[in-house]
Motif scaffolding. Structure first.
Motif, short mmCIF file in Angstrom:
data_model
loop_
_atom_site.label_atom_id
_atom_site.label_comp_id
_atom_site.label_asym_id
_atom_site.label_seq_id
_atom_site.Cartn_x
_atom_site.Cartn_y
_atom_site.Cartn_z
N THR A 151 0.84 -1.21 0.00
CA THR A 151 0.00 0.00 0.00
C THR A 151 0.87 1.25 0.00
OG1 THR A 151 -1.77 -1.16 1.16
CG2 THR A 151 -1.83 1.24 1.23
N GLU A 152 1.89 1.27 0.83
CA GLU A 152 2.78 2.44 0.90
C GLU A 152 3.48 2.70 -0.43
OE1 GLU A 152 3.85 2.19 5.66
OE2 GLU A 152 5.26 1.34 4.20
N ARG A 153 3.99 1.64 -1.04
CA ARG A 153 4.71 1.80 -2.32
C ARG A 153 3.75 2.26 -3.42
NH1 ARG A 153 8.42 2.07 -4.87
NH2 ARG A 153 8.85 0.13 -5.89
N CYS A 154 2.55 1.68 -3.46
CA CYS A 154 1.57 2.10 -4.46
C CYS A 154 1.16 3.55 -4.25
CB CYS A 154 0.34 1.20 -4.41
SG CYS A 154 0.62 -0.47 -5.03
N ALA A 155 0.94 3.93 -3.00
CA ALA A 155 0.57 5.31 -2.69
C ALA A 155 1.68 6.27 -3.11
CB ALA A 155 0.26 5.45 -1.20
N ALA A 156 2.92 5.89 -2.89
CA ALA A 156 4.05 6.74 -3.29
C ALA A 156 4.08 6.90 -4.81
CB ALA A 156 5.37 6.16 -2.78
N LEU A 157 3.84 5.82 -5.53
CA LEU A 157 3.81 5.91 -6.99
C LEU A 157 2.68 6.82 -7.45
CD1 LEU A 157 4.50 2.18 -7.91
CD2 LEU A 157 5.98 4.14 -8.39
N LEU A 158 1.51 6.69 -6.83
CA LEU A 158 0.38 7.54 -7.20
C LEU A 158 0.68 9.01 -6.91
CD1 LEU A 158 -2.51 5.24 -5.96
CD2 LEU A 158 -1.90 5.74 -8.34
N ARG A 159 1.31 9.27 -5.77
CA ARG A 159 1.68 10.66 -5.43
C ARG A 159 2.69 11.23 -6.43
NH1 ARG A 159 1.63 8.50 -0.23
NH2 ARG A 159 3.90 8.31 -0.25
N SER A 160 3.52 10.36 -6.99
CA SER A 160 4.54 10.83 -7.94
C SER A 160 3.97 11.08 -9.33
CB SER A 160 5.69 9.83 -8.02
OG SER A 160 5.31 8.70 -8.79
N HIS A 191 -1.64 4.63 -13.49
CA HIS A 191 -2.09 3.26 -13.76
C HIS A 191 -1.20 2.29 -12.99
CE1 HIS A 191 -3.79 -0.08 -16.08
NE2 HIS A 191 -2.57 -0.57 -16.01
N LEU A 192 -1.82 1.45 -12.19
CA LEU A 192 -1.12 0.38 -11.50
C LEU A 192 -1.67 -0.95 -11.98
CD1 LEU A 192 -1.23 1.75 -7.84
CD2 LEU A 192 0.75 1.71 -9.34
N SER A 193 -0.82 -1.90 -12.24
CA SER A 193 -1.23 -3.24 -12.64
C SER A 193 -0.73 -4.23 -11.62
CB SER A 193 -0.65 -3.61 -14.01
OG SER A 193 -1.18 -2.79 -15.01
#
Length: 70
Positions: free
Chosen positions: A17-26, A30-32
């Motif tokens: 969750t933390e890594r995905c959230a960081a990617l979204l903030r950046s 799109h996440l797969s």
């Protein structure tokens, strides 16, 4: 390639969750989530649906810290 490996995410539901959230903030839009999903694919999909995705929608870490990772 090295670029793909830098984006690969594995670990506990909180870590994912933390890594995905960081990617979204950046700016990622799109996440797969796909293979490989770990040794128990059904469990990984259940964790994603029950914990990781709802937490991302809420904008906060999941509360399943002790759950098995993927």
């Amino acid at each position: 390639s090295q670029a793909i490996l830098r984006l690969a995410i594995a670990g506990t539901p909180v870590r994912v969750t933390e890594r995905c959230a960081a990617l979204l903030r950046s700016g990622v839009r799109h996440l797969s989530f796909g293979p490989p999903l770990g040794p128990d694919v059904l469990q990984a999909v259940d964790i994603l649906g029950a914990s990781v995705l709802p937490a991302l929608r809420r904008g906060m870490p999941t509360d399943h810290e002790g759950s098995a990772g993927f």
